[in-house]
Design an enzyme around this catalytic site. Structure first.
Site, short mmCIF file in Angstrom:
data_model
loop_
_atom_site.label_atom_id
_atom_site.label_comp_id
_atom_site.label_asym_id
_atom_site.label_seq_id
_atom_site.Cartn_x
_atom_site.Cartn_y
_atom_site.Cartn_z
N HIS A 44 0.81 -1.21 0.00
CA HIS A 44 0.00 0.00 0.00
C HIS A 44 0.85 1.27 0.00
CE1 HIS A 44 -2.88 -3.06 0.99
NE2 HIS A 44 -3.86 -2.20 0.85
N ASP A 173 -3.37 -3.56 12.76
CA ASP A 173 -3.79 -3.14 11.42
C ASP A 173 -3.96 -4.41 10.59
OD1 ASP A 173 -4.12 -2.17 8.85
OD2 ASP A 173 -2.17 -1.17 8.75
N MET A 174 -5.20 -4.78 10.30
CA MET A 174 -5.38 -6.07 9.63
C MET A 174 -6.61 -6.08 8.73
SD MET A 174 -6.93 -8.54 12.60
CE MET A 174 -8.72 -8.59 12.83
N TRP A 225 -15.22 -19.28 9.36
CA TRP A 225 -16.58 -18.72 9.33
C TRP A 225 -16.72 -17.50 10.24
CZ3 TRP A 225 -15.12 -23.60 10.87
CH2 TRP A 225 -15.12 -23.84 12.26
N LYS A 226 -15.90 -17.43 11.30
CA LYS A 226 -15.98 -16.28 12.20
C LYS A 226 -15.52 -15.00 11.50
CE LYS A 226 -15.31 -19.10 16.35
NZ LYS A 226 -14.46 -19.34 17.55
N GLY A 306 2.30 -3.50 16.53
CA GLY A 306 2.87 -2.16 16.61
C GLY A 306 4.36 -2.19 16.81
#
Length: 334
Positions: A44, A173-174, A225-226, A306
């Protein structure tokens, strides 16, 4: 190869100015792209510049648009992004959330009709460096199959959570996929495999080969699925709170990655009910337990979200920022 941070930023800024961005816009965006690569999020950072410029050229990003206030109620405000530059809109929205939190203890800003914000962690880091807890997320076009299906029908909807702690904040951050498509790209370009399976190949087998997942578009949600359910929840909250587009809406319009997306920015004063010393003591107890957990590999330090960013940042500023050779040459020509 490795380049100095200022050189990286300068090359990106030149490309953005050539694409028609104003001096102020190019300065803000080149800083964010360069910082993303510096912090190890190459997908990014530099790597995303050619696609952003392509979207500008296609008219999917309006360089003359600025986000406008639509509605406000107490600590909550809603803005229309006007399909403007996603980084610029997100910077303003996260800053406004902090301003509201200073006044109310909590600030919530929703943003509809905006474009790709690039690295979502940028805005969580901004918020936590101002001394506030930050939570922000975005929805995306469909990029992941809902659990039990074969084709993409939900977004991977990145979420970021940041909590102040001394000079080493917790910053998660995911994406809601095991790996983002950006991470797949970076791993493929490096000629490597993923450390753990990240999706299914075209025959329905779990695989660690990034190119096979990119081909099948069957990226794996976190927690199976979660994660699938969590992705739906994030999309619903972002689109409803901002009165904006869902993944289904973006799919119908078909204008690439995150064009017209919906976002939420939350800032919370961590010292509303306790002092800074008290909050640090609370955090320290858990962080010490995490850091001192029994290691699987005695030679590998356990870190919390972090810490890795801060280590990569320090290394990049002394040894240079890693860039992919082919992408570097491509951006230099823009």
């Amino acid at each position: 190869m490795f380049v100095k941070f200022e050189e990286l930023k300068s090359v990106i800024k030149k490309a953005l100015l050539n694409a028609g961005l104003s001096e102020e816009q190019a300065e803000i965006c080149s800083e964010v792209h360069a910082q993303s690569s510096r912090d190890g999020v190459e997908s990014h950072g530099l790597n995303r510049v050619p696609r952003f410029i392509d979207y500008v050229n296609k008219g999917w990003v309006d360089l003359n648009s600025e986000m406008e206030l639509v509605n406000a109620r107490g600590f909550m405000e809603h803005y229309d992004g006007g399909l403007g530059i996603g980084i610029v809109n997100a910077k303003k929205a996260s800053k406004r959330a902090v301003e509201l939190a200073k006044e109310h203890g909590l600030g919530l800003v929703t943003l509809s009709n905006t474009t790709h914000w690039m690295r979502g962690g940028t805005y969580a880091w901004d918020t936590v460096e101002d001394g506030f807890i930050g939570i922000n997320w975005t929805n995306t076009e469909s990029s992941m199959p809902v659990w039990g299906s074969k084709k993409p029908t939900i977004g991977n909807n990145p979420i970021c959570i940041a909590v102040p702690y001394k000079d080493r904040p917790f910053v998660l951050d995911m994406a809601i996929s095991q790996y983002s498509y950006g991470k797949l790209e970076v791993t493929r370009l490096a000629g490597k495999e993923l450390p753990y399976p990240g999706g299914f190949d075209k025959d329905g087998n779990l695989t660690s080969v990034p190119g096979d997942i990119e081909e099948s578009l069957r990226i794996l949600p976190i927690g199976y699925w979660k994660g699938s359910g969590f992705a739906i929840a994030l999309d619903l909250m972002a689109s409803i709170l901002s009165k904006g587009r869902t993944a289904a809406d973006m799919d119908r319009e078909g204008k690439g990655s995150c064009t017209g997306c919906s976002q939420v920015f939350i800032a919370i004063d961590p010292y509303v009910f306790s002092t800074k010393e008290e909050t640090e003591k609370i955090a320290e107890g858990l962080i010490n337990q995490v850091k001192n957990a029994e290691r699987i590999d005695p030679n590998k330090e356990i870190t919390y979200p972090g810490e890795g960013v801060l280590a990569r940042r320090k290394k990049a500023l002394t040894e240079g920022v890693h860039v992919d050779d082919s992408v570097w040459e491509e951006v230099k020509k823009l």
